[in-house]
Design a protein around this motif. Structure first.
Motif, short mmCIF file in Angstrom:
data_model
loop_
_atom_site.label_atom_id
_atom_site.label_comp_id
_atom_site.label_asym_id
_atom_site.label_seq_id
_atom_site.Cartn_x
_atom_site.Cartn_y
_atom_site.Cartn_z
N LEU A 55 -61.12 9.02 -37.26
CA LEU A 55 -61.87 9.97 -38.07
C LEU A 55 -63.07 9.23 -38.82
CD1 LEU A 55 -58.92 11.49 -39.89
CD2 LEU A 55 -60.02 12.51 -38.18
N SER A 56 -64.35 9.99 -38.92
CA SER A 56 -65.49 9.38 -39.73
C SER A 56 -65.01 9.31 -41.17
CB SER A 56 -66.47 10.35 -39.37
OG SER A 56 -66.44 11.72 -40.06
N ARG A 57 -65.75 8.62 -41.99
CA ARG A 57 -65.72 8.73 -43.41
C ARG A 57 -65.93 10.03 -44.15
NH1 ARG A 57 -68.63 3.03 -45.18
NH2 ARG A 57 -67.30 1.56 -44.03
N ARG A 58 -67.04 10.84 -43.37
CA ARG A 58 -67.32 12.15 -43.78
C ARG A 58 -66.15 13.10 -43.57
NH1 ARG A 58 -67.74 16.39 -41.28
NH2 ARG A 58 -68.67 17.98 -42.02
N ASP A 59 -65.16 12.99 -42.28
CA ASP A 59 -64.03 13.62 -42.25
C ASP A 59 -63.02 13.41 -43.52
OD1 ASP A 59 -65.15 15.04 -40.32
OD2 ASP A 59 -64.29 13.70 -38.72
N ARG A 60 -62.87 12.00 -43.60
CA ARG A 60 -61.79 11.54 -44.66
C ARG A 60 -61.99 12.00 -45.92
NH1 ARG A 60 -58.60 7.79 -41.98
NH2 ARG A 60 -59.37 6.81 -40.23
N SER A 61 -63.44 12.00 -46.12
CA SER A 61 -63.77 12.43 -47.49
C SER A 61 -63.21 13.96 -47.67
CB SER A 61 -65.15 12.28 -47.81
OG SER A 61 -65.68 11.22 -48.13
N LEU A 62 -63.65 14.78 -46.68
CA LEU A 62 -63.33 16.25 -46.73
C LEU A 62 -61.73 16.34 -46.93
CD1 LEU A 62 -65.83 17.92 -44.27
CD2 LEU A 62 -65.49 18.21 -46.67
N ASN A 64 -59.74 14.05 -48.32
CA ASN A 64 -59.31 13.63 -49.54
C ASN A 64 -59.56 14.76 -50.66
OD1 ASN A 64 -58.24 11.16 -48.46
ND2 ASN A 64 -59.67 9.94 -49.91
N ILE A 65 -60.75 15.44 -50.69
CA ILE A 65 -61.29 16.47 -51.50
C ILE A 65 -60.12 17.38 -51.47
CG2 ILE A 65 -62.73 18.14 -51.98
CD1 ILE A 65 -64.90 16.45 -50.81
N VAL A 66 -59.58 17.97 -50.37
CA VAL A 66 -58.64 19.14 -50.31
C VAL A 66 -57.23 18.47 -50.75
CG1 VAL A 66 -57.49 20.79 -48.74
CG2 VAL A 66 -59.84 20.37 -48.56
N ILE A 67 -56.69 17.37 -50.30
CA ILE A 67 -55.54 16.81 -50.81
C ILE A 67 -55.37 16.33 -52.17
CG2 ILE A 67 -54.04 14.70 -50.71
CD1 ILE A 67 -55.14 14.64 -47.69
N LEU A 68 -56.52 15.96 -52.83
CA LEU A 68 -56.60 15.56 -54.07
C LEU A 68 -56.53 17.00 -55.08
CD1 LEU A 68 -58.66 12.31 -53.90
CD2 LEU A 68 -56.31 12.28 -54.61
N ARG A 82 -67.76 12.37 -55.12
CA ARG A 82 -69.02 11.54 -55.34
C ARG A 82 -69.00 10.65 -53.97
NH1 ARG A 82 -67.64 12.07 -60.81
NH2 ARG A 82 -69.35 12.86 -61.98
N GLY A 83 -67.72 10.21 -53.53
CA GLY A 83 -67.86 9.48 -52.58
C GLY A 83 -68.22 10.42 -51.24
N ALA A 84 -67.87 11.71 -50.98
CA ALA A 84 -68.30 12.46 -50.13
C ALA A 84 -69.47 12.47 -50.07
CB ALA A 84 -67.27 13.88 -50.36
#
Length: 137
Positions: A55-62, A64-68, A82-84
């Motif tokens: 997974l890309s960092r971009r995908d991981r950011s998305l 994380n946003i939904v999970i958090l 902000r990281g996203a």
């Protein structure tokens, strides 16, 4: 990969995503009691998880946003929004991810996540504080 190599990799990724100043404050505020936890977070969350390649960092950011947002971890959500943005996620992508969150996790979670996202999008340079001892970003 050795423990120190995972830590080093995680430390760099963590700084890239949430910012070097935030990471330094998190370690500084952790003190002696929380230092082991900060090292664990850096090695395990950032090195062993974010350091994977599928997974890309971009995908991981998305993700994380939904999970958090689903979990109601609002300070972490703001930090990862902000990281996203640092990882190239657009405001349109954030909006669609939060609509998806609202459908599957519930409207109240969506309402709060949209409120936090709007604040971050209006103030993208403001920095979260890592104020609690041992707080993990």
């Amino acid at each position: 990969m050795s423990k120190s190599a995972l830590f080093d990799k995680g430390l760099q990724i963590r700084k890239d995503v949430v910012g070097e100043d935030y990471v330094q404050r998190a370690f500084d505020k952790a003190g002696e009691f929380g230092r082991d936890f900060q090292e664990l977070v850096t090695e395990y969350c950032w090195g062993a998880s974010w350091g994977r390649d599928a997974l890309s960092r971009r995908d991981r950011s998305l993700l994380n946003i939904v999970i958090l947002g689903t979990l109601g971890r609002n300070e972490e959500l703001a930090l990862h929004l902000r990281g996203a943005l640092r990882n190239g996620v657009t405001s349109d992508e954030i909006r669609d991810a939060l609509i998806q969150l609202a459908i599957y996790a519930g409207v109240p979670a969506g309402v709060e996540s949209f409120r936090i996202a709007q604040d971050v999008l209006e103030n993208p340079e403001s920095q979260p504080t890592a104020h609690s001892k041992g707080q993990k970003p």
